[in-house]
Scaffold this motif. Sequence first.
Motif, short mmCIF file in Angstrom:
data_model
loop_
_atom_site.label_atom_id
_atom_site.label_comp_id
_atom_site.label_asym_id
_atom_site.label_seq_id
_atom_site.Cartn_x
_atom_site.Cartn_y
_atom_site.Cartn_z
N ASP A 121 3.95 14.91 -10.93
CA ASP A 121 5.06 15.15 -11.95
C ASP A 121 3.78 15.99 -12.92
O ASP A 121 4.47 16.98 -14.13
CB ASP A 121 5.24 13.37 -13.14
N ARG A 122 2.46 15.58 -12.27
CA ARG A 122 1.59 15.87 -13.98
C ARG A 122 1.23 17.55 -13.22
O ARG A 122 1.27 18.37 -14.32
CB ARG A 122 -0.11 15.51 -13.58
N GLU A 123 2.04 17.96 -12.33
CA GLU A 123 1.64 19.06 -11.43
C GLU A 123 2.56 20.18 -12.07
O GLU A 123 3.37 21.82 -11.75
CB GLU A 123 1.43 19.71 -10.22
N HIS A 124 4.52 19.67 -11.79
CA HIS A 124 6.10 20.06 -11.54
C HIS A 124 6.68 19.53 -12.95
O HIS A 124 7.32 20.10 -13.46
CB HIS A 124 6.62 19.51 -10.43
N VAL A 125 6.11 18.95 -14.02
CA VAL A 125 7.37 18.01 -15.35
C VAL A 125 6.05 18.87 -16.49
O VAL A 125 5.03 17.98 -16.52
CB VAL A 125 7.22 16.93 -15.21
N ALA A 126 6.82 19.57 -17.02
CA ALA A 126 5.75 19.69 -18.39
C ALA A 126 6.31 18.91 -19.12
O ALA A 126 8.35 18.40 -19.74
CB ALA A 126 6.30 21.13 -18.93
N SER A 127 4.81 18.49 -19.96
CA SER A 127 5.69 17.60 -21.13
C SER A 127 5.73 18.12 -22.34
O SER A 127 5.55 19.31 -23.31
CB SER A 127 4.06 16.91 -21.55
N SER A 128 6.82 17.49 -23.26
CA SER A 128 7.52 18.51 -24.29
C SER A 128 6.56 18.09 -25.50
O SER A 128 6.07 16.70 -25.24
CB SER A 128 8.67 18.01 -24.18
N GLN B 222 1.22 -1.03 0.01
CA GLN B 222 -0.22 -0.40 0.05
C GLN B 222 0.76 1.16 -0.11
O GLN B 222 0.65 2.34 -0.63
CB GLN B 222 -1.45 0.20 1.75
N ALA B 223 1.90 1.21 0.93
CA ALA B 223 3.11 2.48 0.97
C ALA B 223 3.24 2.46 -0.16
O ALA B 223 3.48 3.61 -0.95
CB ALA B 223 3.87 2.40 2.07
N LEU B 224 4.24 1.51 -0.93
CA LEU B 224 4.55 1.53 -2.27
C LEU B 224 2.97 2.25 -3.40
O LEU B 224 3.61 3.02 -4.46
CB LEU B 224 4.89 0.20 -2.90
N ASP B 225 2.10 1.12 -3.58
CA ASP B 225 1.25 2.33 -3.99
C ASP B 225 1.04 3.82 -4.08
O ASP B 225 0.76 4.55 -5.13
CB ASP B 225 0.10 1.53 -4.13
N ASP B 226 1.01 4.00 -3.15
CA ASP B 226 1.04 5.43 -2.34
C ASP B 226 1.25 6.44 -3.13
O ASP B 226 1.46 7.85 -3.41
CB ASP B 226 0.44 5.87 -1.04
N LEU B 227 3.40 5.89 -2.70
CA LEU B 227 4.07 6.67 -3.69
C LEU B 227 3.88 6.61 -4.70
O LEU B 227 4.50 7.29 -4.76
CB LEU B 227 5.44 5.81 -2.86
N SER B 228 4.24 6.03 -5.56
CA SER B 228 3.33 5.36 -7.14
C SER B 228 3.00 6.98 -7.27
O SER B 228 2.85 7.55 -8.22
CB SER B 228 3.07 4.45 -7.21
N GLU B 229 1.27 7.04 -6.44
CA GLU B 229 0.67 8.44 -6.98
C GLU B 229 0.97 9.50 -6.72
O GLU B 229 0.94 10.16 -7.34
CB GLU B 229 -0.57 7.84 -5.55
N ILE B 230 1.61 9.20 -5.51
CA ILE B 230 2.19 10.75 -5.20
C ILE B 230 3.25 10.92 -6.51
O ILE B 230 2.82 12.78 -6.65
CB ILE B 230 3.06 11.02 -4.50
N GLY B 231 3.50 10.18 -7.14
CA GLY B 231 4.66 10.68 -8.17
C GLY B 231 3.91 11.07 -9.09
O GLY B 231 4.59 11.95 -9.65
N GLU B 232 3.72 10.04 -9.66
CA GLU B 232 2.15 11.13 -10.98
C GLU B 232 1.31 12.24 -10.48
O GLU B 232 2.19 12.78 -11.23
CB GLU B 232 1.28 9.44 -11.24
N THR B 233 1.39 12.64 -9.76
CA THR B 233 0.20 13.89 -8.89
C THR B 233 1.58 14.82 -9.10
O THR B 233 1.21 16.38 -9.78
CB THR B 233 0.04 13.81 -7.78
#
Length: 103
Positions: A96-103, A83-94
Motif C-alpha cells: 500500500d505504501r508503494e502503490h496506493v496514493a494517499s488522498s 507468523q504467516a498472517l503477520d508477514d502477509l499483513s506487513e507485505i500488505g502495508e508495504t
Amino acid sequence: MFEHLGEPAETREEQVIDALIDEHGQFAAENDGEVLDRYNIVAGQKTEHYETAAYGNVTSLAGKLGYDEAADLLEESLREEEQALDDLSEIGETFDREHVASS
Ligand SMILES: [Fe+2]
C-alpha cells in the motif's frame, strides 16, 4: 500428532478453503495487475485468519483434554500460521505504501 494419539488421520473436504479458492478464481478472472496483486495478499490473509482460528481452538481443546504432546504440536502450527498472517499483513502495508496514493 495422530501418532501420539494412536488414532488414524482422516481427510475430509474443506468447504471454506474450497470457497476461498473459488472466490480467488473468480476475482482473478476479472482483474489483473496491481489490483490482483493486492487481492492475492488479502486472499492469503483470509486463509491465515481461518487457519489461525482453527488451530487456536484445537490447541486449546487438546490442552484442556490433557493431550499435552498434541497441544504442543498444534501450538507450533498455530505459531506458524500467526507468523504467516503477520508477514502477509506487513507485505500488505508495504504494498500500500508503494502503490496506493494517499488522498
Ligand atoms: Fe497457513
